[in-house]
Write an enzyme that holds these catalytic residues in place. Sequence first.
Site, PDB file in Angstrom:
ATOM      1  CG  ASP A  80      17.151  17.295 -17.206  1.00 26.87           C
ATOM      2  OD1 ASP A  80      16.758  18.447 -16.942  1.00 26.87           O
ATOM      3  OD2 ASP A  80      18.273  17.048 -17.661  1.00 26.87           O
ATOM      4  CG  ASP A  89      12.018  18.133 -32.384  1.00 26.87           C
ATOM      5  OD1 ASP A  89      11.881  17.804 -33.574  1.00 26.87           O
ATOM      6  OD2 ASP A  89      13.112  18.097 -31.794  1.00 26.87           O
ATOM      7  CG  HIS A 119      18.352  21.311 -18.184  1.00 23.40           C
ATOM      8  ND1 HIS A 119      18.954  20.093 -17.981  1.00 23.40           N
ATOM      9  CD2 HIS A 119      19.306  22.144 -18.617  1.00 23.40           C
ATOM     10  CE1 HIS A 119      20.230  20.200 -18.264  1.00 23.40           C
ATOM     11  NE2 HIS A 119      20.480  21.431 -18.645  1.00 23.40           N
ATOM     12  CB  VAL A 234      29.160   8.028 -13.806  1.00 24.99           C
ATOM     13  CG1 VAL A 234      28.490   9.115 -14.636  1.00 24.99           C
ATOM     14  CG2 VAL A 234      28.157   7.433 -12.827  1.00 24.99           C
ATOM     15  CB  SER A 282      23.789  20.742 -19.820  1.00 25.52           C
ATOM     16  OG  SER A 282      22.763  20.263 -19.011  1.00 25.52           O
TER      17      SER A 282
END
Length: 433
Positions: A80, A89, A119, A234, A282
């Site tokens: 990503d 976090d 993202h 996938v 996403s």
Amino acid sequence: MKPVAARELTAPKRLRAGKRTAKLALVGSLVLGLVMGTTQPALAAPEPEPGPGQWYIKKYGIDDMWKKSTGKGVKVAVIDSGVNTKHEDLKGVVSKSKDFSGLDKDGKTPIGGKTTIHHGTAVAGVIAGQGKGAGPTGVAPDVDILSASMWLGPERPKESGSTREQADKAIRWAVDSGAKVINMSLGWDDPAWPSSWDESFAYAYEKDVVVIACVGNASQGATQAWSPSTVPGVIGVGGLGKKNRVLSESTAPGTAVDLMGPAEDIPIPYYSGGYAEGQGCSFASPIVSGVAALIRAEDPDLSADEVTAKLTSTAKPVPGHKGQSKKDKPDPIVGWGRLDPKAAMKSGVPKTVPSAADDLADWVTMHRRAASDPSETENAVPAEDNNPKAVAPKDVVSSQSTPMLGYSVLGAGALIAVILFVLSAVVFIRRRR
């Protein structure tokens, strides 16, 4: 000068001293109890709890899965835009990282344009967030994250090479780094992929890795599933809302769709601090990735193909959707159906388990020309100016401020209270002498 001998206490004085000692012992035991009571939850590593707004944790039964598995021992690669490991976090979550953008970063520094830089941090939080303050608890909070950063979206700098090549190298690095699950919450706005991916994905399957990717958002113009969700083997993930119905703007149709997962109002850590909510497949993808990690941690003997088979064979019908999946033919809108994490963990391995490696090899045999044919290479990897862009959904809908006063402050307050109690007790006893 002779040394002065210590004066022996008389009987009454010994009695008073004994009483003072007993009182001090009582106070000490009370203080010890308070301290142990205050620190015990942290030492006992309590079972994870959902963070604010994580509606899907209970609704999908993920909290029940935590009784058996939290993902410990499993590595999940996040390919990503990079993960901010300094976010409260996500501290201690990333065990290894590398950048493939050509920008000389480290995988722990978010990169990308204004609409995509957040993202990778968000996706990592959905998988492995630690539930700090107002933050989300990841679906598999004890996994190790492998962060592979690449450039997503527009405004790609000249120094950054082909995004498809970045992904190719990132997949190989993730496999070599021990990933058991690879999450790709990104896509290229066409279903095709270069021949180099044939080899990198085959390499992942050979090394027993589950690869999961989002299928694309209609809200971004996706009229059919994006690659890499279209690569055979996938797990392509589409988006559902809170009522388990299809979120038409948060998914894309096609034979690449395998599962549907939560994609509405998903709490995420924001890359620059604080928190936000995300929309789109996403974030459905990392939820599926987290569930796959929980299953692999609970039963390490399962192969990647068996984990995939358990996930797809236990999927449930999607309310309001008339289409139905048939044997060996998933529905083009919802695939095999709604993710059912608990059922997937509890179920046995289906009698028939498709092979991701065989499916990809069959596709390559049917669709690729001979490797020596240069025209195939040119067609598979178009000129850079004509390459589809790597896309990350424009998905952050609302931000929340970072909580300045959290549980750490409460803990400090408790400690101060204990100290004041001790001081008060000591003063009280001294006054009674």
